[in-house]
Enzyme design. Structure first.
Site, PDB file in Angstrom:
ATOM      1  N   GLY A   3       0.817  -1.208   0.000  1.00 37.04           N
ATOM      2  CA  GLY A   3       0.000   0.000   0.000  1.00 37.04           C
ATOM      3  C   GLY A   3       0.848   1.255   0.000  1.00 37.04           C
ATOM      4  O   GLY A   3       2.046   1.211   0.311  1.00 37.04           O
ATOM      5  N   ASN A   4       0.214   2.358  -0.361  1.00 43.25           N
ATOM      6  CA  ASN A   4       0.904   3.643  -0.408  1.00 43.25           C
ATOM      7  C   ASN A   4      -0.112   4.770  -0.441  1.00 43.25           C
ATOM      8  O   ASN A   4      -1.255   4.581  -0.858  1.00 43.25           O
ATOM      9  CB  ASN A   4       1.849   3.716  -1.626  1.00 43.25           C
ATOM     10  CG  ASN A   4       1.401   2.835  -2.756  1.00 43.25           C
ATOM     11  OD1 ASN A   4       0.442   3.168  -3.425  1.00 43.25           O
ATOM     12  ND2 ASN A   4       2.044   1.688  -2.934  1.00 43.25           N
TER      13      ASN A   4
ATOM     14  N   THR B 117       9.396   3.839  -1.138  1.00 38.21           N
ATOM     15  CA  THR B 117       9.266   2.402  -1.347  1.00 38.21           C
ATOM     16  C   THR B 117       9.862   1.640  -0.159  1.00 38.21           C
ATOM     17  O   THR B 117      10.873   2.058   0.416  1.00 38.21           O
ATOM     18  CB  THR B 117       9.956   1.999  -2.677  1.00 38.21           C
ATOM     19  OG1 THR B 117       9.651   0.644  -2.948  1.00 38.21           O
ATOM     20  CG2 THR B 117      11.461   2.175  -2.628  1.00 38.21           C
TER      21      THR B 117
ATOM     22  N   SER C 143       7.269   5.293  -3.816  1.00 39.46           N
ATOM     23  CA  SER C 143       6.548   4.024  -3.953  1.00 39.46           C
ATOM     24  C   SER C 143       6.577   3.564  -5.410  1.00 39.46           C
ATOM     25  O   SER C 143       6.491   4.381  -6.329  1.00 39.46           O
ATOM     26  CB  SER C 143       5.097   4.238  -3.518  1.00 39.46           C
ATOM     27  OG  SER C 143       4.290   3.237  -4.084  1.00 39.46           O
TER      28      SER C 143
ATOM     29  N   GLU D 214       4.326   2.403  -6.987  1.00 37.85           N
ATOM     30  CA  GLU D 214       3.047   2.708  -7.644  1.00 37.85           C
ATOM     31  C   GLU D 214       2.864   4.199  -7.927  1.00 37.85           C
ATOM     32  O   GLU D 214       1.737   4.659  -8.151  1.00 37.85           O
ATOM     33  CB  GLU D 214       1.879   2.209  -6.790  1.00 37.85           C
ATOM     34  CG  GLU D 214       1.838   0.713  -6.571  1.00 37.85           C
ATOM     35  CD  GLU D 214       1.635  -0.105  -7.843  1.00 37.85           C
ATOM     36  OE1 GLU D 214       1.791   0.441  -8.957  1.00 37.85           O
ATOM     37  OE2 GLU D 214       1.342  -1.300  -7.709  1.00 37.85           O
TER      38      GLU D 214
ATOM     39  N   HIS E 162      -3.868   3.690  -1.620  1.00 36.06           N
ATOM     40  CA  HIS E 162      -3.846   2.361  -2.243  1.00 36.06           C
ATOM     41  C   HIS E 162      -3.494   1.342  -1.169  1.00 36.06           C
ATOM     42  O   HIS E 162      -2.602   1.592  -0.359  1.00 36.06           O
ATOM     43  CB  HIS E 162      -2.805   2.321  -3.367  1.00 36.06           C
ATOM     44  CG  HIS E 162      -2.438   0.927  -3.782  1.00 36.06           C
ATOM     45  ND1 HIS E 162      -3.372   0.038  -4.271  1.00 36.06           N
ATOM     46  CD2 HIS E 162      -1.260   0.249  -3.756  1.00 36.06           C
ATOM     47  CE1 HIS E 162      -2.769  -1.119  -4.539  1.00 36.06           C
ATOM     48  NE2 HIS E 162      -1.493  -1.015  -4.226  1.00 36.06           N
TER      49      HIS E 162
ATOM     50  N   HIS F  21      -4.001  -3.223   0.069  1.00 33.66           N
ATOM     51  CA  HIS F  21      -4.363  -4.597  -0.267  1.00 33.66           C
ATOM     52  C   HIS F  21      -5.352  -5.109   0.784  1.00 33.66           C
ATOM     53  O   HIS F  21      -5.133  -6.142   1.418  1.00 33.66           O
ATOM     54  CB  HIS F  21      -3.115  -5.485  -0.296  1.00 33.66           C
ATOM     55  CG  HIS F  21      -2.072  -5.058  -1.274  1.00 33.66           C
ATOM     56  ND1 HIS F  21      -0.824  -5.639  -1.343  1.00 33.66           N
ATOM     57  CD2 HIS F  21      -2.089  -4.097  -2.238  1.00 33.66           C
ATOM     58  CE1 HIS F  21      -0.116  -5.063  -2.302  1.00 33.66           C
ATOM     59  NE2 HIS F  21      -0.860  -4.114  -2.856  1.00 33.66           N
TER      60      HIS F  21
ATOM     61  N   TYR G 208     -26.517   1.604   0.025  1.00 36.38           N
ATOM     62  CA  TYR G 208     -26.518   2.955  -0.561  1.00 36.38           C
ATOM     63  C   TYR G 208     -25.170   3.669  -0.485  1.00 36.38           C
ATOM     64  O   TYR G 208     -24.896   4.594  -1.246  1.00 36.38           O
ATOM     65  CB  TYR G 208     -27.640   3.811   0.050  1.00 36.38           C
ATOM     66  CG  TYR G 208     -27.378   4.331   1.447  1.00 36.38           C
ATOM     67  CD1 TYR G 208     -26.653   5.502   1.638  1.00 36.38           C
ATOM     68  CD2 TYR G 208     -27.876   3.680   2.577  1.00 36.38           C
ATOM     69  CE1 TYR G 208     -26.415   5.992   2.921  1.00 36.38           C
ATOM     70  CE2 TYR G 208     -27.648   4.154   3.843  1.00 36.38           C
ATOM     71  CZ  TYR G 208     -26.911   5.312   4.021  1.00 36.38           C
ATOM     72  OH  TYR G 208     -26.669   5.804   5.273  1.00 36.38           O
TER      73      TYR G 208
ATOM     74  N   HIS H 216      -4.821  -7.794  -6.990  1.00 38.16           N
ATOM     75  CA  HIS H 216      -3.887  -6.842  -6.389  1.00 38.16           C
ATOM     76  C   HIS H 216      -4.468  -6.136  -5.146  1.00 38.16           C
ATOM     77  O   HIS H 216      -4.029  -6.410  -4.038  1.00 38.16           O
ATOM     78  CB  HIS H 216      -3.478  -5.826  -7.474  1.00 38.16           C
ATOM     79  CG  HIS H 216      -2.430  -4.865  -7.035  1.00 38.16           C
ATOM     80  ND1 HIS H 216      -1.619  -4.179  -7.914  1.00 38.16           N
ATOM     81  CD2 HIS H 216      -2.060  -4.434  -5.807  1.00 38.16           C
ATOM     82  CE1 HIS H 216      -0.783  -3.406  -7.243  1.00 38.16           C
ATOM     83  NE2 HIS H 216      -1.038  -3.541  -5.963  1.00 38.16           N
TER      84      HIS H 216
ATOM     85  N   TYR I 250     -25.851  17.465   1.296  1.00 40.52           N
ATOM     86  CA  TYR I 250     -25.882  17.374   2.759  1.00 40.52           C
ATOM     87  C   TYR I 250     -24.646  16.756   3.371  1.00 40.52           C
ATOM     88  O   TYR I 250     -24.547  16.628   4.582  1.00 40.52           O
ATOM     89  CB  TYR I 250     -27.100  16.540   3.216  1.00 40.52           C
ATOM     90  CG  TYR I 250     -28.417  17.187   2.931  1.00 40.52           C
ATOM     91  CD1 TYR I 250     -28.919  18.178   3.780  1.00 40.52           C
ATOM     92  CD2 TYR I 250     -29.159  16.815   1.824  1.00 40.52           C
ATOM     93  CE1 TYR I 250     -30.141  18.767   3.512  1.00 40.52           C
ATOM     94  CE2 TYR I 250     -30.378  17.407   1.552  1.00 40.52           C
ATOM     95  CZ  TYR I 250     -30.865  18.386   2.400  1.00 40.52           C
ATOM     96  OH  TYR I 250     -32.053  18.967   2.137  1.00 40.52           O
TER      97      TYR I 250
HETATM   98 ZN   LIG Z   1      -0.202  -2.658  -4.246  1.00 45.48          ZN
END
Ligand SMILES: [Zn+2]
Length: 221
Positions: free
Chosen positions: A33-34, A48, A76, A78, A97, A99, A118, A160, A217
């Site tokens: 994740g990042n 990274t 990172s 990504e 991002h 996982h 909803y 992913h 709202y």
């Molecule tokens: Zn990833």
């Protein structure tokens, strides 16, 4: 400290805090994740392979609009899809991002999340789509993410994880957690024997009503 430096330090702190919160929420593991935030003509993004617990503000990397990071810094892997989201959506100022377990389970099955609740409207429409698989960190993945997010604020990434984008780091983190909750509900429905085609869902007209209500709202129910 110059105003830009102060803003950078503040955003970097918010990025680190959001990374740590992802761990507490159970929507990310380890260094996967990042998180990024729009900054000047580019963005600030997690580096990274650094455990979130060890991050300091100085570790957060600036990447300019051409995708060039500061000298000696490794953003990172990504960074491409983070930057592409900012370039395609001028109203997005933060990208998360991860996982997350349930979202990634659906992504492995290549299942978009339908309008089972909803709150799906928080992601901008009647579903949360799943972008087709491409190797992590590639331009190909970046293009697929941008396509999936054309009309949405969040999407799944096949085999992913997920991506959520919003106007601020706090809202992007909130949306990522909502996506995981929607994914969990949908996974539980499938586990109870519902088929994807027959899972009860709200009609598009109702999602449009909810979306308009959110816009006027806010998101409080
Ligand atoms: Zn990833």
């Amino acid at each position: 400290m110059q105003p830009n430096e102060a803003t950078r330090a503040l955003l970097s702190r918010q990025i680190i805090d959001a990374c740590l919160e992802m761990g507490r929420l159970g929507i990310n593991q380890g260094t996967a994740g990042n998180i990024s935030s729009r900054f000047q003509d580019g963005m600030l993004i997690t580096p990274t392979s650094t455990p979130y617990g060890e991050l300091t503000e100085d570790d957060i990397v600036f990447v300019d609009s051409r995708g060039v990071p500061e000298t000696g810094c490794l953003p990172s892997t990504e960074w491409r899809f983070h930057l592409a989201i900012y370039q395609h959506h001028h109203d997005r100022h933060a990208v998360v991002h991860n996982h997350a377990p349930y979202a990634t389970s659906l992504a492995i099955m290549n299942r978009a999340i339908p309008a089972v609740h909803y709150m799906i409207a928080a992601a901008g429409g009647t579903d949360i789509p799943c972008a087709p698989y491409a190797t992590y960190g590639t331009e190909a993945l970046s293009l697929l993410v941008v396509t999936a997010l054309a009309e949405r604020k969040a999407c799944l990434l096949q085999h992913h994880g997920m991506v959520a984008s919003e106007v601020s780091i706090a809202k992007a983190l909130w949306l990522a957690n909502e996506v995981e909750l929607l994914a969990r509900w949908y996974c539980q429905l499938l586990a109870c024997g519902y088929q994807p085609e027959t899972t009860p869902r709200l009609p598009a007209e109702e999602i449009a009503v909810v979306k308009a209500k959110f816009n006027s709202y806010g998101l409080r129910s």
